[in-house]
Design a protein around this motif. Structure first.
Motif, PDB file in Angstrom:
ATOM      1  N   ILE A  76       0.843  -1.436   0.183  1.00 45.58           N
ATOM      2  CA  ILE A  76      -0.015  -0.092  -0.184  1.00 45.58           C
ATOM      3  C   ILE A  76       0.891   1.328  -0.092  1.00 45.58           C
ATOM      4  CG2 ILE A  76      -0.152   0.040   2.752  1.00 45.58           C
ATOM      5  CD1 ILE A  76      -3.229   0.933   1.986  1.00 45.58           C
ATOM      6  N   ALA A  79       0.737   2.840  -3.576  1.00 43.57           N
ATOM      7  CA  ALA A  79      -0.537   2.441  -4.089  1.00 43.57           C
ATOM      8  C   ALA A  79      -0.583   3.670  -5.210  1.00 43.57           C
ATOM      9  CB  ALA A  79      -1.517   2.534  -3.210  1.00 43.57           C
ATOM     10  N   GLN A 154       0.920  -5.349   3.416  1.00 41.60           N
ATOM     11  CA  GLN A 154      -0.160  -4.796   3.122  1.00 41.60           C
ATOM     12  C   GLN A 154      -0.598  -4.723   1.627  1.00 41.60           C
ATOM     13  OE1 GLN A 154      -0.520  -1.294   5.803  1.00 41.60           O
ATOM     14  NE2 GLN A 154      -2.818  -2.195   6.167  1.00 41.60           N
ATOM     15  N   THR A 155      -0.926  -5.856   0.849  1.00 45.55           N
ATOM     16  CA  THR A 155      -0.978  -6.120  -0.491  1.00 45.55           C
ATOM     17  C   THR A 155      -2.248  -5.440  -0.976  1.00 45.55           C
ATOM     18  OG1 THR A 155      -1.625  -8.135  -0.193  1.00 45.55           O
ATOM     19  CG2 THR A 155       0.610  -7.973  -1.040  1.00 45.55           C
TER      20      THR A 155
ATOM     21  N   MET B 165      -5.153 -14.903   4.745  1.00 43.41           N
ATOM     22  CA  MET B 165      -5.015 -13.552   4.896  1.00 43.41           C
ATOM     23  C   MET B 165      -6.590 -13.087   4.862  1.00 43.41           C
ATOM     24  SD  MET B 165      -5.828 -10.663   2.675  1.00 43.41           S
ATOM     25  CE  MET B 165      -5.324 -10.728   1.206  1.00 43.41           C
ATOM     26  N   ILE B 171     -10.092   0.757  -0.114  1.00 44.18           N
ATOM     27  CA  ILE B 171      -9.785   2.144  -0.291  1.00 44.18           C
ATOM     28  C   ILE B 171     -10.197   2.543  -1.902  1.00 44.18           C
ATOM     29  CG2 ILE B 171      -7.884   1.861   1.141  1.00 44.18           C
ATOM     30  CD1 ILE B 171      -5.814   1.486  -1.155  1.00 44.18           C
ATOM     31  N   LEU B 173      -8.996   4.560  -5.214  1.00 47.42           N
ATOM     32  CA  LEU B 173      -7.930   5.507  -5.588  1.00 47.42           C
ATOM     33  C   LEU B 173      -8.490   5.683  -7.054  1.00 47.42           C
ATOM     34  CD1 LEU B 173      -5.041   2.938  -4.655  1.00 47.42           C
ATOM     35  CD2 LEU B 173      -5.558   5.243  -3.587  1.00 47.42           C
TER      36      LEU B 173
END
Lengths: 178, 178
Positions: A76, A79, A154-155, B165, B171, B173
């Motif tokens: 991230i 990003a 944090q992919t 995971m 989020i 973008l």
């Protein structure tokens, strides 16, 4: 963080969760980078990856001609660079320069990796028979480098049109599945 | 939560993030289910999915013979059932019964979906040419049903040997990428 050589037999664990990756290729000695999410493991060892690149992408011809690439896994922290690379084309600009990405010399293949990514998987194109039909390139990972904390990175996971899921908590279950 | 019909053009957004899925197939009118993580989108619309099933899996022959399946997407609430289905074989037991999974009648295909999964993608096998080499089945999604909150579901993402995971924060973008 420093990267160390990563066991090829463990590479699948980096890609199975479905992260957005940055594909680096080379044309006329200039590296290009594109983000993609359409990839899957095809074999554990040697690690084979099926990766879809459209013939509308500048990287498509680079991959066909050069037959080598690096699959870089970003987190991230970069990003904005990841989506930026997807919003323009290598045909008209140098994305490494525009997005301040640092080319990292590869060990085996010609295209460079991306220093800002926590994992770099050097790949050779080993089967292009499905490229005409699906744009599906079968890549063999021939060398891999990775940061130690990769399993908790944090992919980014694309959900379409700019929405991304960020890797959350890790849990361990009693699975016998490799 | 109730599921509604889901636009086929939006299906890719469910699979791009790389969730573990539960594949349901049918043999002798008995449904089977297996978890897998080796899948990728191959086309937006009609949605084509490349899905790897090993010839060591009971589902392999079911898929070859029946040429239909349902890709069900589970969330963390049934994580134990997901790994349980991966730790045993449909050759020796009825996983729907053992793990209290509820078969859900499909709209188009013969294999049932799984009621406990938030999304059910009914698929037909449209290309088996890569099955001998890679166990790669090309599936077309012909019908899809999904819960409304799918985009924030806590999907599972396999990292190998029982480590998963769990989908984290979302989020947005400024991406122009579909």
């Amino acid at each position: 963080m420093a990267k160390t050589s990563y066991p090829l037999a463990s590479v699948y664990g980096l890609l199975e969760p479905g992260p957005v990756v940055l594909l680096t290729t080379l044309r006329n000695e200039q590296p290009n980078v594109m983000p993609l999410s359409w990839h899957t493991m095809l074999e554990f060892e040697p690690p084979l990856i099926g990766c879809v690149v459209s013939n509308r992408n500048y990287s498509y011809q680079n991959l066909i001609d050069g037959r080598e690439c690096v699959i870089n896994i970003p987190a991230i922290d970069i990003a904005d660079k990841v989506v930026g690379c997807g919003n323009c084309s290598g045909a008209s600009e140098n994305k490494f320069q525009r997005f301040s990405l640092t080319p990292q010399l590869s060990e085996v293949v010609s295209p460079p990796g991306i220093a800002e990514c926590f994992a770099n998987l050097e790949c050779r194109l080993v089967d292009d028979s499905m490229v005409p039909t699906y744009g599906l390139f079968v890549l063999e990972v021939v060398a891999a480098r990775c940061e130690e904390n990769a399993s908790t990175a944090q992919t980014l996971h694309h959900q379409g049109w700019g929405q991304f899921m960020v890797a959350g908590q890790r849990i361990r279950l009693t699975s016998a599945m490799r």
